[in-house]
Scaffold this motif. Structure first.
Motif, PDB file in Angstrom:
ATOM      1  N   THR A   1       0.762  -1.384   0.063  1.00 15.52           N
ATOM      2  CA  THR A   1      -0.204  -0.151   0.299  1.00 15.52           C
ATOM      3  C   THR A   1       0.996   1.229   0.001  1.00 15.52           C
ATOM      4  O   THR A   1       0.577   2.683   0.298  1.00 15.52           O
ATOM      5  CB  THR A   1      -1.019  -0.313   1.330  1.00 15.52           C
ATOM      6  OG1 THR A   1       0.058   0.168   2.438  1.00 15.52           O
ATOM      7  CG2 THR A   1      -1.864  -1.005   1.270  1.00 15.52           C
ATOM      8  N   SER A   2       2.370   1.127   0.010  1.00 21.63           N
ATOM      9  CA  SER A   2       3.349   2.350  -0.594  1.00 21.63           C
ATOM     10  C   SER A   2       3.545   2.771  -2.038  1.00 21.63           C
ATOM     11  O   SER A   2       4.144   1.882  -2.674  1.00 21.63           O
ATOM     12  CB  SER A   2       4.493   2.034   0.637  1.00 21.63           C
ATOM     13  OG  SER A   2       4.222   1.130   1.818  1.00 21.63           O
TER      14      SER A   2
ATOM     15  N   THR B   1       2.941  -0.364   6.491  1.00 25.74           N
ATOM     16  CA  THR B   1       1.554  -0.148   6.858  1.00 25.74           C
ATOM     17  C   THR B   1       0.309   0.131   6.616  1.00 25.74           C
ATOM     18  O   THR B   1      -0.144   0.893   5.896  1.00 25.74           O
ATOM     19  CB  THR B   1       1.443   1.572   7.641  1.00 25.74           C
ATOM     20  OG1 THR B   1       1.451   2.108   6.673  1.00 25.74           O
ATOM     21  CG2 THR B   1       2.656   1.908   8.426  1.00 25.74           C
TER      22      THR B   1
ATOM     23  N   ASN C   1      -2.904  -0.483   7.168  1.00 21.66           N
ATOM     24  CA  ASN C   1      -4.226  -0.121   7.534  1.00 21.66           C
ATOM     25  C   ASN C   1      -3.768   1.785   7.320  1.00 21.66           C
ATOM     26  O   ASN C   1      -4.610   2.481   7.383  1.00 21.66           O
ATOM     27  CB  ASN C   1      -4.072  -0.285   8.637  1.00 21.66           C
ATOM     28  CG  ASN C   1      -3.070  -0.004   9.996  1.00 21.66           C
ATOM     29  OD1 ASN C   1      -2.149   0.282   9.238  1.00 21.66           O
ATOM     30  ND2 ASN C   1      -3.859   0.497  10.817  1.00 21.66           N
ATOM     31  N   LYS C   2      -2.489   2.253   6.405  1.00 21.45           N
ATOM     32  CA  LYS C   2      -2.558   3.645   6.048  1.00 21.45           C
ATOM     33  C   LYS C   2      -1.886   3.640   5.269  1.00 21.45           C
ATOM     34  O   LYS C   2      -0.079   3.788   4.806  1.00 21.45           O
ATOM     35  CB  LYS C   2      -1.838   4.407   7.476  1.00 21.45           C
ATOM     36  CG  LYS C   2      -2.571   4.331   8.416  1.00 21.45           C
ATOM     37  CD  LYS C   2      -1.730   5.057   9.611  1.00 21.45           C
ATOM     38  CE  LYS C   2      -3.120   5.707  11.126  1.00 21.45           C
ATOM     39  NZ  LYS C   2      -2.083   6.797  11.599  1.00 21.45           N
TER      40      LYS C   2
ATOM     41  N   MET D   1       0.628   4.990   1.782  1.00 21.50           N
ATOM     42  CA  MET D   1       1.272   5.870   2.281  1.00 21.50           C
ATOM     43  C   MET D   1       1.798   5.966   1.128  1.00 21.50           C
ATOM     44  O   MET D   1       1.817   5.218  -0.225  1.00 21.50           O
ATOM     45  CB  MET D   1       2.326   6.455   3.160  1.00 21.50           C
ATOM     46  CG  MET D   1       1.796   5.556   4.905  1.00 21.50           C
ATOM     47  SD  MET D   1       1.183   7.891   4.961  1.00 21.50           S
ATOM     48  CE  MET D   1       0.698   7.350   6.827  1.00 21.50           C
TER      49      MET D   1
ATOM     50  N   GLU E   1      -0.330  10.721   4.134  1.00 23.19           N
ATOM     51  CA  GLU E   1      -1.957   9.507   3.330  1.00 23.19           C
ATOM     52  C   GLU E   1      -2.554   9.734   2.744  1.00 23.19           C
ATOM     53  O   GLU E   1      -2.585  10.528   2.794  1.00 23.19           O
ATOM     54  CB  GLU E   1      -2.704   8.981   5.324  1.00 23.19           C
ATOM     55  CG  GLU E   1      -3.454   8.043   5.255  1.00 23.19           C
ATOM     56  CD  GLU E   1      -4.329   8.129   6.713  1.00 23.19           C
ATOM     57  OE1 GLU E   1      -4.185   7.608   7.221  1.00 23.19           O
ATOM     58  OE2 GLU E   1      -3.192   9.329   7.156  1.00 23.19           O
TER      59      GLU E   1
ATOM     60  N   SER F   1      -6.070   8.083   0.227  1.00 20.42           N
ATOM     61  CA  SER F   1      -7.590   7.196   0.125  1.00 20.42           C
ATOM     62  C   SER F   1      -7.500   6.178   0.098  1.00 20.42           C
ATOM     63  O   SER F   1      -7.214   6.885  -1.784  1.00 20.42           O
ATOM     64  CB  SER F   1      -8.335   8.006   0.757  1.00 20.42           C
ATOM     65  OG  SER F   1      -9.956   7.470   0.458  1.00 20.42           O
TER      66      SER F   1
END
Length: 581
Positions: free
Chosen positions: A51-52, A140, A142-143, A145, A165, A167
């Motif tokens: 998710t980065s 991360t 859940n976040k 980035m 961060e 969405s």
């Protein structure tokens, strides 16, 4: 003659059944071979992504992770054959270079305590970004980035990167998209040798606006460098030309035009720089791309220094210069729009104010004055009944129509030759595509697409004018013999991109099938190019000149009546409807 009996081998009954079963099996299992489709992806391996994400706004093309080089580090002579191409790598199979947006694969994080990246640049430019090492980062989940890499080589006070961060949650309304703005502006340190003067300052708070300068939302207005990131706001999907304004009303240019013409800036105004009549000057327009923002998409507009060209002299010698500009970054790609379309209505019925449109009995718009267009609304694809109603709710005209997904429509209410109200259902092309010569019949028609279009189509809704030819003031027809309520067959749009160099007028001529342009309709007021500027205050407030026209997707329509005894309010006139916001 003695007959010879033919002898056949004896087959036992169980064996016969077995052979019949095998034959039937092979017959039943035989299938037509499917077309072989080649996978043209540079890398066909399945690689889960983290998710980065790296957003490379600095121009780096090299990256190493924990000491392992992921890109192609070989320096090539750009003057040699193939010297401008690089060899693909496992992580960057297209050309071996770090791209503008890179979602980090999960495997790079592995089981390490952190992932340290080293970024660099290899190439012929002396303005390439400086090499730097990013402190170790962790995944991360859940976040999600983003790590924005910034061009520190030509600006003061910028860090090498910022961590933001993002969405990944889609909008709460299915026909909407989400957007926000990030302010990473910085003073520019380099000087320019422009005859027009030094680079202007575009630092401080920024505001996201629509094309006419109207702020999008309080949440995306006056975003300071300290605040840095605004909240996301939700908007109806559609075609938008977002702009970014400084606190004193100056327009920040957009980055990455599809046409290189608009990547040339006038340093003291950040407008499009041009050479006209042997003089380096300004087109008075600041580039801002038009783009389709689809349902379910999530977007970020980030403002930071960007590399442009500027004209050093009138013979088009150019040099590089940095200026703060805005980039459009897709945070969540929108799925294919298989559901929604956009619809608006226009009242072109003389003598009728407060007109409304109803679609399947529900109001699309109400209270439209003569010559006014409604806002757009979204509809699910399907079959609909469309009614035009007066202020008392009485039906003036009605049609049935199929709405198709991912389309844009305008409903035109107008009178026919007998004076009876009619509705014309018109699909609009907001893609920015336009033909550039040739004919579609023999396949020689060329099509270009731009994200800075000056596209206009012309329609006739005046029943007293059976043939109208539209021209510019130089007499060149741009749409010939338009009949009332009849759409032009073929490519309906004209892309008058060069007309921002000089003022012009749109004129109406009464023509005939064998006479073009015909006789100038002096009773129909000419339409000046400045009429395509929605809000002159957008330019005059910061002390700028009003441009000749603004880009956009437009319909120019002749509406009203001609002849003796026609009230002034109903006389034939030209109106403009802009289809992108």
């Amino acid at each position: 003659m003695k007959k010879i009996a033919l002898q056949y081998p004896k087959i036992k009954y169980p064996m016969l059944l077995w052979l019949m079963a095998i034959t039937a099996c092979f017959t039943a299992c035989r299938k037509e071979k499917a077309d072989v489709r080649k996978d043209n992806r540079a890398n066909t391996a399945t690689r889960p992504l983290s998710t980065s994400r790296i957003i490379n706004l600095a121009g780096y093309n090299q990256v190493a992770a924990n000491g392992n080089t992921l890109t192609d580090p070989v320096v090539r002579d750009p003057n040699e054959v193939g010297g401008d191409r690089s060899t693909g790598t496992d992580f960057f199979p297209k050309n071996g270079y770090l791209e503008k947006s890179w979602q980090i694969p999960q495997e790079l994080f592995g089981k390490t305590e952190g992932l340290e990246f080293k970024f660099g640049y290899i190439g012929p430019s002396s303005f390439g970004p400086r090499e730097f090492t990013m402190p170790a980062i962790r995944e991360t989940y859940n976040k999600p980035m983003d790590y924005y890499l910034l061009p520190t080589q030509m600006a003061n006070g910028l860090p090498n990167y910022v961590r933001v961060e993002r969405s990944v949650v889609q909008p709460s309304k299915a026909d909407h998209f989400k957007i926000r703005i990030i302010n990473l502006t910085s003073p520019i340190t380099t000087a320019v040798a422009s005859p027009r003067g030094p680079i202007e300052s575009l630092v401080g708070p920024v505001t996201l606006t629509y094309a006419d300068g109207t702020p999008v939302s309080a949440q995306t207005s006056n975003i300071t460098n300290e605040q840095q990131t605004s909240d996301y706001v939700e908007l109806p999907y559609g075609s938008y030309q977002f702009k970014v304004l400084t606190a004193n009303g100056r327009q920040v240019p957009g980055a990455s035009p599809t046409d290189g013409t608009f990547g040339v800036i006038d340093p003291p105004t950040s407008t499009v720089g041009i050479s006209l009549n042997g003089t380096v000057t300004s087109a008075k327009l600041t580039f801002a791309p038009m783009m389709s923002y689809q349902p379910g998409g999530v977007y970020t507009i980030v403002v930071t220094p960007c590399n442009f060209n500027y004209l050093q002299n009138s013979i088009l010698q150019a040099s590089g210069a940095f200026q703060n500009a805005f980039h459009i970054v897709t945070d969540v790609s929108a799925p294919a729009n298989t559901t929604y379309c956009r619809v608006q209505g226009v009242n072109a019925l003389p003598g009728n104010d407060q007109v409304g449109f109803k679609i399947n009995g529900q109001p699309l718009s109400a209270g439209l004055g003569y010559g006014e267009a409604s806002a757009y609304s979204s509809y699910i694809q399907g079959d609909y009944t469309i009614d035009a109603v007066n202020a008392a709710g009485n039906v003036l005209a009605s049609i049935s129509q199929t709405f198709r997904n991912n389309q844009n429509y305008t409903l035109w209410l107008y009178p026919d030759a007998a004076g009876k109200a009619q509705i014309l259902f018109v699909p609009n092309n907001l893609s920015g595509m336009v033909s550039v010569g040739g004919t579609p019949q023999d396949g020689s028609q060329g099509i270009v697409t731009t994200n800075y279009a000056f596209n206009k189509r012309f329609l006739n809704f005046s029943p007293d004018n059976p043939y109208i030819t539209f021209t510019y003031d130089n007499g060149r027809p741009v749409s010939a013999n338009m009949q009332p309520g009849v759409l032009k067959i073929g490519e309906p749009y004209n892309n008058e991109i060069l007309l921002f160099y000089r003022a012009y007028e749109v004129m109406a001529y009464r023509s005939a099938p064998d006479v073009v342009p015909g006789t100038w309709a002096r009773d129909i007021e000419v339409l000046k190019s400045v009429s395509f500027v929605a809000n002159p205050a957008l330019y005059t407030t910061p002390g700028r000149d009003i441009p000749i026209q603004e880009p956009g997707i437009y319909t120019v329509a002749l509406i009203g009546r001609s002849g003796a005894g026609v009230p002034d309010a109903e006389k034939a006139k030209l109106i403009i409807v802009k289809h992108n916001k």
